[in-house]
Design an enzyme around this catalytic site. Sequence first.
Site, short mmCIF file in Angstrom:
data_model
loop_
_atom_site.label_atom_id
_atom_site.label_comp_id
_atom_site.label_asym_id
_atom_site.label_seq_id
_atom_site.Cartn_x
_atom_site.Cartn_y
_atom_site.Cartn_z
CB SER A 8 -0.93 0.01 1.22
OG SER A 8 -0.18 -0.09 2.41
CD GLU A 43 -4.59 2.85 -5.63
OE1 GLU A 43 -4.45 4.06 -5.82
OE2 GLU A 43 -4.32 2.30 -4.54
CG ASN A 83 -3.05 3.90 0.98
OD1 ASN A 83 -3.88 4.05 1.86
ND2 ASN A 83 -2.80 2.70 0.46
CG HIS A 115 -3.06 -0.93 -3.04
ND1 HIS A 115 -3.84 0.18 -2.85
CD2 HIS A 115 -2.87 -1.48 -1.80
CE1 HIS A 115 -4.11 0.31 -1.56
NE2 HIS A 115 -3.55 -0.69 -0.92
#
Length: 285
Positions: free
Chosen positions: A122, A155, A194, A143
Amino acid sequence: MSTFSSVTVLGAGVLGSQIAFQAATHGVPVTVYDVSDEAVAVGRRRLDAVVEQYVGDAGEARRTAATEAASGIAFSTDLGEAVAHAALVIEAVPERLDLKRDVYRRLAAVAPAETVFATNSSTLLPSAIADATGRPDRFLALHFANHVWRQNTAEVMGTEQTDPAVFDRVVAFAEEIGMVPIRLHKEQPGYVLNSLLVPFLEAASQLVARGVADPETVDTTWRIGTGAPVGPFQIFDVVGLRTAYAIASASPDEGAQAWAAHLKSEYLDHGKYGVESGEGFYRYR
């Protein structure tokens, strides 16, 4: 037929179990690897919990299909055996660069030459891991967000060495298992999700670490002030406090280090890991 004929997930943790389940519910043969019989036993129980969460979201009519999909997932503590026939390996081990690099070195020695490797990291950049894989052209990041079947972004982020055809295959695979692929055109720490989420959670953590407000007050303020369904500490509990601790403890920032120490002494040392253990900042049982 799936873009990848079989998938192995490394790590039976919170996201590893969800990724395995998501692939299995879309007809992909899945094997989950973890390091010990104990870890596998925990992983099986975690998978049972995933089924219950999924059914709770989707309705009882889907319980039979979900149970059948989960029962078809194989588990192994032998890395070579787990990846012997894998077309795609998705790594979901704890968020430590040294650990991930070591896992990929061992993986490269036993996986078939044509197998594609993907990290579910992440925060870490795939370029920091690529040379350890032995196949940087067939390695990239994939991800997933927690509660994979509901927060269904995937992702996809490669490095300058990633073969564009491999990138496209992984995008296609993500679509096949019900995800919305998010194509990143260049490497970015934290990817898209993130890059937005981590600063938000860091700001919340510092409000608590500095004694400005307690978690419940911070969450209430955010929910009322923005109309969001959950606050940052509810998100922390879903992400998992062990993941939050790993990220904070790896930071050189003094505030992050203080937050990591707080998480360890007040929560982790007492078995409070978030939703997965039934208690974190809130109780779930």
